[in-house]
Design an enzyme around this catalytic site. Structure first.
Site, PDB file in Angstrom:
ATOM      1  N   TYR A 173     -14.508  -1.586   8.431  1.00  0.00           N
ATOM      2  CA  TYR A 173     -12.588  -1.395   8.975  1.00  0.00           C
ATOM      3  C   TYR A 173     -12.835  -2.226   9.552  1.00  0.00           C
ATOM      4  O   TYR A 173     -11.544  -2.124  10.736  1.00  0.00           O
ATOM      5  CB  TYR A 173     -13.214   0.065   8.381  1.00  0.00           C
ATOM      6  CG  TYR A 173     -11.918   1.088   8.326  1.00  0.00           C
ATOM      7  CD1 TYR A 173     -10.403   0.847   7.969  1.00  0.00           C
ATOM      8  CD2 TYR A 173     -11.869   1.840   9.155  1.00  0.00           C
ATOM      9  CE1 TYR A 173      -9.094   1.184   7.936  1.00  0.00           C
ATOM     10  CE2 TYR A 173     -10.639   2.349  10.287  1.00  0.00           C
ATOM     11  CZ  TYR A 173      -9.107   2.541   8.875  1.00  0.00           C
ATOM     12  OH  TYR A 173      -8.278   2.712   9.611  1.00  0.00           O
TER      13      TYR A 173
ATOM     14  N   GLY B  98       0.776  -1.077   0.277  1.00  0.00           N
ATOM     15  CA  GLY B  98      -0.092  -0.073  -0.176  1.00  0.00           C
ATOM     16  C   GLY B  98       1.341   1.398  -0.229  1.00  0.00           C
ATOM     17  O   GLY B  98       0.656   2.603   0.416  1.00  0.00           O
TER      18      GLY B  98
ATOM     19  N   LYS C 254      -9.829  -4.329  11.321  1.00  0.00           N
ATOM     20  CA  LYS C 254      -8.747  -3.874  11.681  1.00  0.00           C
ATOM     21  C   LYS C 254      -8.258  -4.634  13.900  1.00  0.00           C
ATOM     22  O   LYS C 254      -7.656  -4.635  13.292  1.00  0.00           O
ATOM     23  CB  LYS C 254      -8.284  -2.113  11.946  1.00  0.00           C
ATOM     24  CG  LYS C 254      -7.941  -1.614  10.855  1.00  0.00           C
ATOM     25  CD  LYS C 254      -7.141  -2.049  10.245  1.00  0.00           C
ATOM     26  CE  LYS C 254      -6.094  -0.925  10.403  1.00  0.00           C
ATOM     27  NZ  LYS C 254      -5.020  -1.425   9.515  1.00  0.00           N
TER      28      LYS C 254
END
Ligand code: NAD
Length: 314
Positions: A141, A8, A145
């Protein structure tokens, strides 16, 4: 000596980390991978098109380049994740599992995986949140996470893999645009202000969230990377914090420097995400274990952002 892989790499955090790792290890020992094409400014690096959900390709890249350290930044952030939860699950949960498995198999020395304040939820205390607390996130998300944090701790305990991570608040920077998070409004507000345009904010004016200026986030990540393993009492889930503000407070701080700047408020689906998150974070464990300290206040961050984006001086 081996190399350091950034996944990323061309996102908001990656573009800031590349020069830091280049200074530390040298350009020929930094390997960049992302699912999108490399920006021209990184064309001299070893650039690779990689989807972190493709384990085979990931392992081949890692063994071809003798990867010693990994900074795993590939992720789908909170707001984008709510638009495509399936993709967020694959990228964040399966992608992180692939990284950890490949790192274990190929005896990687250290894996850094940033986490987020998105792991918290409305059940978490609103102020001064400790590292160990209630976490029942409702966004894909947040769910992925928390999974990443727990997987990181699992790989350390079960396999002795040195996994380290810290929960970034909303990050403010001027180098690369933010990539689809709930706190992106804070960066957008600066861009509109220096262009002398009116900004419509998708978060309610009085919603306070924890934020941090990018140089402090990078300083924290490198301090944790360099820390003595024996001193770490946590692994994938250190809290860090700098300052907190609401959109109206940021608007006022910018207007002090650009008097005709105006903002209107039209909260959308991201407001619901923001309301899950706490206002302030307790970073004392990071301070004690590896000397974390944020240098920038909200005021010095606003000055520096405006200076770098538009040459606006106080
Ligand atoms: N920016 C923030 O405010 C913030 C706050 C808290 C935590 N974080 C964390 O920091 C890390 C980096 O975030 P960022 O802000 O740079 O995000 P970003 O969206 O700017 O960058 C993420 C990068 O990952 C890439 N990517 C997406 N799917 C991929 C895949 N399947 N394979 C390979 N690459 C893929 C994207 O192309 C992008 O370049 C993430 O773990 C994020 O959760 C960021």
């Amino acid at each position: 000596m081996g190399t350091t892989l950034i996944t990323g790499a061309y996102g908001q955090v990656g573009q800031e980390l590349i020069p830091i790792l280049t200074r530390k290890f040298g350009m020929d020992r930094v390997v960049l991978a992302d699912i999108v094409k490399a920006p021209e400014k990184f064309s001299k690096y070893s650039n690779h098109n990689l989807d972190v959900t493709d384990r085979e390709k990931l392992e081949k890249l890692m063994s071809d380049h003798d990867v010693e350290y990994i900074f795993h930044l590939a992720a789908i952030l909170s707001a984008s994740g709510e638009k495509n939860p399936g993709k967020a699950f694959l990228t964040n949960a399966i992608g992180t599992h692939n990284i950890l498995e490949a790192a274990r198999e190929l005896s990687v020395k250290r894996v850094m995986i940033p986490s987020t304040i998105g792991v918290f939820s409305r059940e978490t205390p609103r102020r001064n949140v400790p590292v160990n607390t209630v976490m029942k996130p409702r966004t894909m998300y947040g769910i992925t996470k928390v999974t990443g944090e727990m997987l990181g701790n699992y790989y350390f305990q079960k396999f002795g893999l040195d996994v380290r991570g810290l929960r970034f608040p909303g990050l403010i920077s001027y180098t690369a645009p933010p990539g689809g998070g709930t706190t992106d409004y804070s960066v957008e507000m600066f861009h509109y202000a220096v262009r002398r345009e009116k900004y419509s904010c998708y978060i309610a004016r009085d919603t306070v969230l924890p934020m941090m200026y990018m140089p402090d986030a990078m300083g924290a990540m490198m301090a944790l990377f360099d820390a003595d393993l024996q001193r770490l009492r946590f692994h994938s889930d250190y809290n860090i914090s700098a300052f907190s503000f609401s959109p109206a407070e940021l608007e006022a701080a910018i207007r002090k420097r650009i008097p005709d700047f105006t903002v209107t408020y039209a909260p959308d689906y991201r407001q619901e995400i923001a309301e899950e998150w706490p206002e302030t974070i307790d970073s004392s464990e990071a301070a004690r274990d590896w000397g974390f300290r944020a240098e920038y206040s909200m005021d010095s961050m606003v000055d520096d952002m405006l200076l770098n984006l538009g040459g606006v001086r106080r």
